[in-house]
Write a protein that holds these residues in place. Structure first.
Motif, PDB file in Angstrom:
ATOM      1  N   MET A   1      43.136 -20.387   7.349  1.00 38.99           N
ATOM      2  CA  MET A   1      41.844 -20.325   7.734  1.00 38.99           C
ATOM      3  C   MET A   1      40.822 -21.510   7.334  1.00 38.99           C
ATOM      4  O   MET A   1      41.072 -21.876   6.132  1.00 38.99           O
ATOM      5  CB  MET A   1      41.080 -19.045   7.601  1.00 38.99           C
ATOM      6  N   SER A   2      40.091 -22.030   8.245  1.00 37.01           N
ATOM      7  CA  SER A   2      39.375 -23.359   7.808  1.00 37.01           C
ATOM      8  C   SER A   2      38.404 -22.844   6.638  1.00 37.01           C
ATOM      9  O   SER A   2      37.531 -21.856   6.847  1.00 37.01           O
ATOM     10  CB  SER A   2      38.697 -23.935   9.021  1.00 37.01           C
ATOM     11  N   MET A   3      38.163 -23.739   5.896  1.00 36.28           N
ATOM     12  CA  MET A   3      36.980 -23.656   4.865  1.00 36.28           C
ATOM     13  C   MET A   3      35.767 -24.034   5.485  1.00 36.28           C
ATOM     14  O   MET A   3      34.732 -23.746   5.122  1.00 36.28           O
ATOM     15  CB  MET A   3      37.163 -24.737   3.859  1.00 36.28           C
ATOM     16  N   PHE A   4      35.789 -24.906   6.527  1.00 37.38           N
ATOM     17  CA  PHE A   4      34.726 -25.362   7.062  1.00 37.38           C
ATOM     18  C   PHE A   4      34.327 -25.193   8.460  1.00 37.38           C
ATOM     19  O   PHE A   4      35.000 -25.850   9.169  1.00 37.38           O
ATOM     20  CB  PHE A   4      34.465 -26.877   6.689  1.00 37.38           C
ATOM     21  N   LYS A   5      33.391 -24.659   8.771  1.00 41.28           N
ATOM     22  CA  LYS A   5      33.045 -24.158  10.247  1.00 41.28           C
ATOM     23  C   LYS A   5      32.673 -25.373  11.147  1.00 41.28           C
ATOM     24  O   LYS A   5      33.126 -25.659  12.322  1.00 41.28           O
ATOM     25  CB  LYS A   5      31.827 -23.297  10.456  1.00 41.28           C
ATOM     26  N   ASP A   6      32.033 -26.428  10.698  1.00 42.11           N
ATOM     27  CA  ASP A   6      31.739 -27.552  11.501  1.00 42.11           C
ATOM     28  C   ASP A   6      32.722 -28.738  11.426  1.00 42.11           C
ATOM     29  O   ASP A   6      32.520 -29.835  12.051  1.00 42.11           O
ATOM     30  CB  ASP A   6      30.250 -28.107  10.990  1.00 42.11           C
TER      31      ASP A   6
ATOM     32  N   GLU B   1      41.257 -27.120  10.991  1.00 45.61           N
ATOM     33  CA  GLU B   1      41.305 -26.283   9.948  1.00 45.61           C
ATOM     34  C   GLU B   1      41.308 -27.282   8.645  1.00 45.61           C
ATOM     35  O   GLU B   1      42.255 -28.131   8.552  1.00 45.61           O
ATOM     36  CB  GLU B   1      42.566 -25.403   9.884  1.00 45.61           C
ATOM     37  N   VAL B   2      41.151 -26.787   7.338  1.00 46.53           N
ATOM     38  CA  VAL B   2      41.235 -27.240   6.311  1.00 46.53           C
ATOM     39  C   VAL B   2      41.636 -26.094   5.056  1.00 46.53           C
ATOM     40  O   VAL B   2      41.029 -25.257   5.095  1.00 46.53           O
ATOM     41  CB  VAL B   2      39.855 -27.782   5.863  1.00 46.53           C
ATOM     42  N   GLY B   3      42.779 -26.494   4.526  1.00 47.99           N
ATOM     43  CA  GLY B   3      43.281 -25.517   3.677  1.00 47.99           C
ATOM     44  C   GLY B   3      44.600 -25.944   2.920  1.00 47.99           C
ATOM     45  O   GLY B   3      45.045 -26.709   3.345  1.00 47.99           O
ATOM     46  N   VAL B   4      44.796 -25.339   1.825  1.00 52.01           N
ATOM     47  CA  VAL B   4      46.005 -25.695   0.919  1.00 52.01           C
ATOM     48  C   VAL B   4      47.397 -25.801   1.796  1.00 52.01           C
ATOM     49  O   VAL B   4      48.357 -26.198   1.553  1.00 52.01           O
ATOM     50  CB  VAL B   4      46.015 -25.057  -0.371  1.00 52.01           C
ATOM     51  N   ILE B   5      47.349 -24.876   2.768  1.00 56.29           N
ATOM     52  CA  ILE B   5      48.522 -24.314   3.598  1.00 56.29           C
ATOM     53  C   ILE B   5      48.779 -25.842   4.500  1.00 56.29           C
ATOM     54  O   ILE B   5      50.031 -25.995   4.737  1.00 56.29           O
ATOM     55  CB  ILE B   5      48.535 -23.541   4.531  1.00 56.29           C
ATOM     56  N   TYR B   6      48.141 -26.895   4.630  1.00 58.96           N
ATOM     57  CA  TYR B   6      48.370 -27.904   5.058  1.00 58.96           C
ATOM     58  C   TYR B   6      48.814 -29.057   4.366  1.00 58.96           C
ATOM     59  O   TYR B   6      49.413 -30.167   4.638  1.00 58.96           O
ATOM     60  CB  TYR B   6      47.239 -28.595   6.095  1.00 58.96           C
ATOM     61  N   GLU B   7      48.941 -28.774   3.080  1.00 57.00           N
ATOM     62  CA  GLU B   7      49.484 -29.700   2.110  1.00 57.00           C
ATOM     63  C   GLU B   7      50.880 -29.967   2.359  1.00 57.00           C
ATOM     64  O   GLU B   7      51.586 -28.897   2.625  1.00 57.00           O
ATOM     65  CB  GLU B   7      49.117 -29.020   0.730  1.00 57.00           C
TER      66      GLU B   7
ATOM     67  N   ILE C   1      36.124 -36.314   8.156  1.00 56.64           N
ATOM     68  CA  ILE C   1      37.021 -36.223   7.041  1.00 56.64           C
ATOM     69  C   ILE C   1      36.269 -36.836   5.922  1.00 56.64           C
ATOM     70  O   ILE C   1      36.671 -36.352   4.668  1.00 56.64           O
ATOM     71  CB  ILE C   1      38.184 -37.689   7.591  1.00 56.64           C
ATOM     72  N   GLY C   2      35.176 -37.667   5.798  1.00 59.78           N
ATOM     73  CA  GLY C   2      34.376 -37.871   5.021  1.00 59.78           C
ATOM     74  C   GLY C   2      33.735 -36.479   4.364  1.00 59.78           C
ATOM     75  O   GLY C   2      33.751 -36.394   2.828  1.00 59.78           O
ATOM     76  N   LYS C   3      33.331 -35.832   5.301  1.00 57.62           N
ATOM     77  CA  LYS C   3      32.352 -34.558   4.826  1.00 57.62           C
ATOM     78  C   LYS C   3      33.531 -33.593   4.208  1.00 57.62           C
ATOM     79  O   LYS C   3      33.369 -32.931   3.281  1.00 57.62           O
ATOM     80  CB  LYS C   3      32.054 -33.785   6.193  1.00 57.62           C
ATOM     81  N   VAL C   4      34.995 -33.545   4.561  1.00 60.00           N
ATOM     82  CA  VAL C   4      35.726 -32.716   3.770  1.00 60.00           C
ATOM     83  C   VAL C   4      35.874 -33.173   2.450  1.00 60.00           C
ATOM     84  O   VAL C   4      35.900 -32.450   1.434  1.00 60.00           O
ATOM     85  CB  VAL C   4      37.214 -32.742   4.591  1.00 60.00           C
ATOM     86  N   LEU C   5      36.194 -34.539   2.369  1.00 61.38           N
ATOM     87  CA  LEU C   5      36.186 -35.188   1.031  1.00 61.38           C
ATOM     88  C   LEU C   5      34.968 -34.892  -0.074  1.00 61.38           C
ATOM     89  O   LEU C   5      35.366 -34.700  -0.991  1.00 61.38           O
ATOM     90  CB  LEU C   5      36.528 -36.990   1.113  1.00 61.38           C
ATOM     91  N   TYR C   6      33.804 -35.237   0.658  1.00 55.07           N
ATOM     92  CA  TYR C   6      32.757 -34.978  -0.164  1.00 55.07           C
ATOM     93  C   TYR C   6      32.533 -33.555  -0.534  1.00 55.07           C
ATOM     94  O   TYR C   6      32.365 -33.203  -1.772  1.00 55.07           O
ATOM     95  CB  TYR C   6      31.653 -35.298   0.783  1.00 55.07           C
ATOM     96  N   ARG C   7      32.783 -32.615   0.319  1.00 49.62           N
ATOM     97  CA  ARG C   7      32.700 -30.850  -0.246  1.00 49.62           C
ATOM     98  C   ARG C   7      33.840 -30.777  -1.193  1.00 49.62           C
ATOM     99  O   ARG C   7      33.378 -29.943  -2.011  1.00 49.62           O
ATOM    100  CB  ARG C   7      32.807 -30.337   1.058  1.00 49.62           C
ATOM    101  N   LEU C   8      34.921 -31.202  -0.997  1.00 55.71           N
ATOM    102  CA  LEU C   8      36.006 -30.950  -2.026  1.00 55.71           C
ATOM    103  C   LEU C   8      35.678 -31.649  -3.255  1.00 55.71           C
ATOM    104  O   LEU C   8      35.924 -30.727  -4.376  1.00 55.71           O
ATOM    105  CB  LEU C   8      37.381 -31.073  -1.478  1.00 55.71           C
TER     106      LEU C   8
END
Ligand code: SF4
Length: 473
Positions: free
Chosen positions: A1-6, A10-16, A133-140
């Protein structure tokens, strides 16, 4: 499940560890065909950072041709009351982990070897700009490393700007590496371990000591120390050195225990200063790989950027594939370029007296660290393109291995038995491998040794789930 709705994917450890093959990629950023590439983290004063700002210099993803490869840079600038320059390497290495959380985003390697692929499916879902992509990096960065109070991220695809910024990046890497030089393993009682690459190589753990740099060349002992202190639950952890079991080979009780624990028993014994018997495991993002050349009883080294075949007739990709995946392969060893500057560089094997061939580009980089009496005796591609030429060169130069030929039996005229694997391309491509993989079937336990498995789809269900499903049928 994605961490971020916007975020459109999806963003999550399973994609590593997700692998994007050429046919499935929308674009490639950096990589082996592109000269200009880097990723860099800088710590800045608080007033110089515009928190959350994302800047794109040059064409955005949506402006790039499908299937193309583009020059690329990422600059992460961070500020925080407790941040200092000593943490830049730690912040920079997290880029790898965080970007790989994004569905359809593959980040490989590090620093000046950066290689990214964006998948077609994720691009079609809306991942067509560096903005999300920048938003994901920033939030993480903000959530995973609270020590970072402000962070701004810049993506650079403009070749002129990259040209401009590259010398600074190279200078930053060099000053980080230089800091750890001079400190000896015997002078510290704590080493560091990194398990970040286990998503690609499940039985791999890097042992980082002052004199043995991480395989990727991106984490020094100082970086390890800084990372473990600010994020003790993170991928980098302290290893009490313990008792010295074998000083010459570099065997320490604390390292053996940590390897055993972190690889779930796959690796029980690690010798840090040798390529033989129990060498350090090789993940996949190592900068270079050592290979034993039985015909001359010497070691060759080939780096990722080397084009064409090494002196044994095999390209980096094939040699790397024979070592990668978290295995300990006798005579093969994935490593960083910085390790070649260490006094402990294969010290148990004879150090530089055992190295017979390295690419010219690598030799130029580390020339001053090769002992003066042997530097001209180590061949490059200009001196030897195959084993016969290598033998002749070593003999003419009276390389130290030649004395071994005379005292021992003549070197074996074997060829190294490695199957070419084009798909692995020696590129830190994640491959599912296991040193020992048990399978239960029909009342038998089958153990696959050194298994490498490719699958189009893997379905994992708990035993309970499958039983429940069966019961419902
Ligand atoms: S190569 Fe080693 S140090 Fe570098 S990220 Fe992978 S596990 Fe960590």
């Amino acid at each position: 499940m994605s961490m971020f709705k916007d975020i459109p994917v999806e963003v999550g450890v399973i994609y590593e560890g997700e692998r994007i093959r050429r046919n499935d990629m929308q674009v490639e950023l950096g990589g082996p065909t592109v000269k200009q590439k880097f990723e860099l983290a800088k710590v800045k004063p608080m007033n110089e950072i515009d928190d959350g700002k994302i800047t794109i210099i040059g064409p955005d993803l949506k402006d790039m041709k499908e299937g193309g490869a583009y020059p690329f840079g990422i600059l992460v600038e961070a500020a925080g009351a407790k941040l200092d320059q000593g943490l830049e390497g730690v912040i920079e290495r997290r880029i790898h982990g965080y970007l790989n959380y994004i569905e359809g985003f593959m980040h490989l390697n590090q620093r000046y070897d950066l290689w990214i692929r964006i998948g077609k499916k994720s691009f079609a879902k809306g991942l067509n700009s560096f903005e999300p992509i920048g938003k994901v990096l920033y939030r993480l960065f903000k959530s995973e490393l609270p020590i970072i109070e402000k962070v701004q991220i810049t993506f650079i695809t403009d070749p002129a700007k990259l040209e401009d910024m590259t010398p600074d990046a190279m200078q930053a890497y060099e000053s980080r590496d230089a800091k750890a030089r001079g400190l000896k393993d015997s002078e510290v009682d704590t080493f560091y371990g990194c398990a970040l690459c286990q998503s690609f190589a499940p039985s791999h753990v890097c042992i980082i000591t002052p004199q043995r740099y991480s395989n990727c060349g991106a984490i020094s002992w100082f970086d390890g120390k800084a990372s473990a202190s600010i994020d003790p639950k993170g991928p980098v952890f302290a290893i009490p050195r313990g008792e010295i079991i074998n000083e010459e080979k570099g065997e320490f009780s604390g390292v053996n225990e940590a390897a055993k624990k972190r690889t779930m028993g796959e690796v029980n014994q690690v010798w840090l200063y040798t390529a033989f018997d129990h060498p350090h495991t090789s993940c996949g993002c190592f900068e270079a790989v050592t290979f034993y050349i039985p015909e001359v009883d010497g070691l060759g080294v080939v780096n990722r950027a080397f084009k064409g075949a090494a002196v044994n007739g095999l390209p980096f990709s094939t040699i790397a594939d024979s070592a990668a995946g978290g295995r300990q392969i006798d005579g093969f060893h994935g490593m960083s370029i910085e390790y070649m500057r260490s006094k402990k560089f294969f010290a148990a094997d004879g150090g530089w007296n055992r190295v017979v061939w390295i690419p010219k580009e690598v030799k130029e980089k580390i020339n001053e660290f090769i002992p003066k009496d042997v530097v001209d005796k180590v061949a490059t591609e200009d001196d030897a393109k195959n084993i016969d030429e290598l033998k002749a060169f070593l003999k003419a130069k009276n390389h130290p291995v030649v004395a071994k030929w005379e005292s021992d039996a003549a070197p074996a005229a074997e060829t190294t038995a490695i199957q070419f694997n084009e798909e692995a391309a020696g590129t830190m491509m994640p491959v599912a491998t296991a040193g020992s993989l048990p399978i239960m079937a029909g009342g038998f336990k089958i153990i696959l040794k050194d298994a490498k498995i490719y699958a189009n789809k893997v379905i994992i269900t708990t035993v309970k789930d499958s039983k429940d499903n069966k019961d419902k049928r």
